[in-house]
Write an enzyme that holds these catalytic residues in place. Structure first.
Site, short mmCIF file in Angstrom:
data_model
loop_
_atom_site.label_atom_id
_atom_site.label_comp_id
_atom_site.label_asym_id
_atom_site.label_seq_id
_atom_site.Cartn_x
_atom_site.Cartn_y
_atom_site.Cartn_z
N LYS A 282 1.46 -0.08 -1.79
CA LYS A 282 2.65 -0.42 -1.02
C LYS A 282 3.13 0.85 -0.32
O LYS A 282 3.05 1.94 -0.86
CB LYS A 282 3.76 -0.96 -1.94
CG LYS A 282 3.31 -2.13 -2.82
CD LYS A 282 3.05 -3.38 -2.01
CE LYS A 282 2.66 -4.55 -2.91
NZ LYS A 282 1.23 -4.57 -3.25
N ASP A 283 3.66 0.68 0.86
CA ASP A 283 3.94 1.82 1.72
C ASP A 283 5.25 2.51 1.36
O ASP A 283 5.99 2.08 0.50
CB ASP A 283 3.94 1.36 3.17
CG ASP A 283 3.90 2.52 4.13
OD1 ASP A 283 3.16 3.48 3.86
OD2 ASP A 283 4.62 2.49 5.13
N LYS A 284 5.52 3.60 2.09
CA LYS A 284 6.63 4.48 1.75
C LYS A 284 7.98 3.97 2.23
O LYS A 284 8.90 3.79 1.43
CB LYS A 284 6.37 5.87 2.33
CG LYS A 284 7.49 6.87 2.04
CD LYS A 284 7.14 8.25 2.57
CE LYS A 284 8.25 9.24 2.25
NZ LYS A 284 7.93 10.60 2.73
#
Length: 650
Positions: A282-284
């Site tokens: 999952k991205d930042k």
């Protein structure tokens, strides 16, 4: 690898949530973040050329990304709003990577995506269909776990000193705890309490002036005693046979990508990151909630990390006998706020109904292709062409656009000297792709670029050729929709189980556009039997590639291909329009808010601004921003949005 991509270049987001970089450094570097969600028909298909006149001065959402870099921070309000736009003028637009069509007929409107990272929330959907939520901090306890009474052996002063040591808040290299009423049992309890309460610290017993002391220290600073546990040797103590070997937990994180979070956990627990497993990254720039599993680390030990870690929480602990595997998830559920929207109620209703009933084109999003003037698909194409000098040149050569200052200096040194050692000295961080390639060139020499390139981690190397596949797929899907519209036609491909078959003339009425798939080029796929099949061949010929020979002499770079649906129809689509005055206030409650009992702020009935709150679920390897693009009908490229944003800032 399934990845949730969520990026933003909103230049007016509140600094209260993004104060991690110093303003001078921000103005100097203008670092971009790129990071991946690799999460019947209106017949009016439009080609994107430029924003409609009534949208030109508005802010629109930006794209997500598969690769992880630092995120773009705001410039000071007194800074030059055009400087970043000037840096990005060499970047890609959607049309550069084949993203040119829409499926809906509504008129587009503008809005700000992720003005705050908390405006974008992702909940993982497991293979059983259960949506991951953080809603329980309790710890399953068995007889093998230290009791809470164990921790009472440490005084408040001891705990304070140990916490400062753990977090490197002072210059002490160790903390000595005197053992009063010395017995072996008492020393054992203190050892256990320190290691459980302060992961990352190691302990030993010492005699000083006739007294026994427990010495706590950072294990990483003591090489002789700093053996790092691995997947094959996870802990030195026994693990109860009755307990599952893997502790599963829910990771709630804010403004951190998955690997960053796991690296931090590994550091505090003094273990290798490879004992952690997960179903998708999952991205930042978002709030994300996902399941993680770790080998032979107790829930009690993990739970204590909640007291010393910033921006993420662990909970919903359980013990199981299996790890997690990449791709085992059903998808992700998104909760998204688009702030300061300009659309009328009718426009919004039309857009959201179309998203729910028709869906969106399943394009690979902009982050798949990089953010600089050298797109990742160009490097992938050079790899497939076996043109290794070009691969080296494309990765290392100077390029216009927004990059970290030290990368710019590294590239300039390389262009001037072609000396790997000299260029490497310009990099304070050697783990970037450029640093890894330079180390490889230093090790193997300039005449063995293939081996030098092989030093780069396999997933990073494959990213380039996957980017080329995605580039071809986007272009071919746009041609397919332009040629045949939103209906299934003879010669299209559909999946029967895992096998692709052509639609025959007599069966065409049995299928819709939602059944149609298109191939990513490779040696183990078939192509449509209509004009688009020939278009694939022509595109690869133009790139000096043979569609009938996609095997590479280096096995890793042989492309088998795959199939991908043209249109994705999101599930569980819901939306609401709310008014607000303060752009800094949250417009919904998160899992952590609920656990902490935080109420949702009272919103005005007639505020200065309007926001669209939308929820939807997507399968793996689809891009949330492509769904949002369909709603707003706007180009999601950083280049286009930055130009609009700087106009809006004036």
């Amino acid at each position: 690898m399934e990845t949730v991509e969520t990026n933003s270049v909103s230049l007016k987001r509140p600094r209260s949530e993004d104060d991690v970089a110093n303003a001078d450094e921000i103005k100097r570097q203008k670092i971009l973040e790129k990071s991946e969600t690799e999460n019947d028909s209106g017949q009016n298909i439009e080609t994107v050329t430029q924003p409609p006149e009534d949208m030109k001065n508005e802010i629109i959402p930006n794209e997500e990304s598969e690769e992880q870099e630092e995120e773009l921070e705001d410039s000071d309000e007194d800074g030059d709003p055009e400087s970043f736009a000037d840096m990005m003028k060499h970047g890609l637009t959607e049309s550069d990577v084949g993203i040119t069509k829409f499926v809906s007929s509504h008129k587009g409107f503008s809005g700000i995506l992720k003005e705050r990272y908390s405006d974008f929330v992702v909940h993982e959907i497991g293979k059983d269909g259960r949506v991951s939520h953080l809603d329980d901090f309790s710890v399953p306890v068995d007889d093998e776990d230290p009791s809470e009474e164990t921790f009472a052996v440490l005084s408040d002063e001891d705990k304070q000193r140990l916490e400062e040591l753990q977090l490197f808040k002072n210059k002490e290299t160790s903390v000595a705890i005197e053992v009063v009423e010395d017995t072996k049992e008492k020393r054992t309890v203190i050892h256990q309490a320190v290691k459980s309460l302060f992961p990352g610290l190691e302990t030993k017993t010492e005699d000083r002036d006739g007294k026994k002391y427990i010495i706590a220290y950072h294990a990483a600073g003591k090489k002789a005693l700093a053996k790092v546990r691995t997947a094959t040797d996870p802990r030195k103590h026994s693990w109860p046979k009755s307990r599952g070997s893997y502790c599963h937990f829910v990771l709630y994180k804010e403004n951190k990508d998955t690997m960053d979070a796991i690296n931090v956990l590994s550091k505090f627990l003094r273990v290798k990151p490879n004992i952690f497993s997960y179903m998708g990254t999952k991205d930042k720039r978002a709030i994300t909630v996902q399941e993680i599993a770790v080998l032979r680390i107790t829930a009690q030990r993990l739970a204590h990390l909640n007291k010393c870690l910033m921006n993420f929480k662990l909970g919903n602990f359980s013990y199981k006998n299996h790890p997690l595997k990449l791709g085992e998830l059903q998808g992700n559920h998104f909760t998204v706020v688009l702030r300061n929207i300009t659309g009328t109620d009718d426009q919004i209703e039309q857009a959201m109904h179309s998203l729910r009933e028709i869906g969106f084109i399943n394009y690979y999003g902009m982050q798949r292709f990089g953010t600089t003037a050298v797109p990742t698909y160009q490097i992938g194409r050079a790899i497939l062409q076996n043109n290794w000098n070009e691969v080296m040149d494309l990765i290392l050569k100077p390029r216009p656009g927004a990059e970290k200052g030290y990368l710019v200096k590294c590239r300039e040194e390389w262009a001037k000297t072609k000396d790997p050692a000299a260029a490497l000295k310009k990099l304070p961080v050697k783990r970037c792709v450029e640093g890894q390639l330079l180390r490889g060139l230093l090790k193997y020499g300039m005449k063995n670029i293939i081996s030098a390139f092989g030093i780069i981690p396999r997933n990073n190397r494959l990213m380039y050729i996957h980017s080329y596949q995605s580039y071809v797929w986007n272009n071919m899907v746009s041609k397919r929709i332009e040629e045949y519209g939103l209906r299934a036609v003879p010669g299209d491909l559909i999946l029967k189980g895992a096998t692709a078959v052509h639609i025959e003339e007599g069966d065409v009425d049995n299928y819709t556009i939602h059944d149609v798939v298109m191939p990513l080029p490779g040696f183990d796929v078939i192509y449509p039997k209509h004009k688009i099949g020939e278009a694939y061949r022509e595109m690869l010929i133009a790139d000096n590639l043979d569609i009938n020979n996609m095997r590479h002499k280096i096995r890793d770079y042989s492309l088998s291909g795959a199939y991908r649906k043209i249109i994705i129809r999101p599930q569980n689509v819901n939306w609401d329009v709310v008014a607000y005055d303060d752009p800094k206030i949250p417009l919904f409650t998160t899992d952590l808010d609920k656990l902490e009992g935080k109420p949702l702020p009272v919103l005005p009935t007639d505020g200065k601004f309007r926001a669209l709150k939308m929820e939807f679920s997507l399968p793996p390897s689809t891009y949330a921003t492509m769904a949002i693009r369909e709603v707003l009908k706007m180009d999601t490229s950083i280049k286009n949005q930055t130009q609009l944003n700087t106009t809006w800032l004036r």
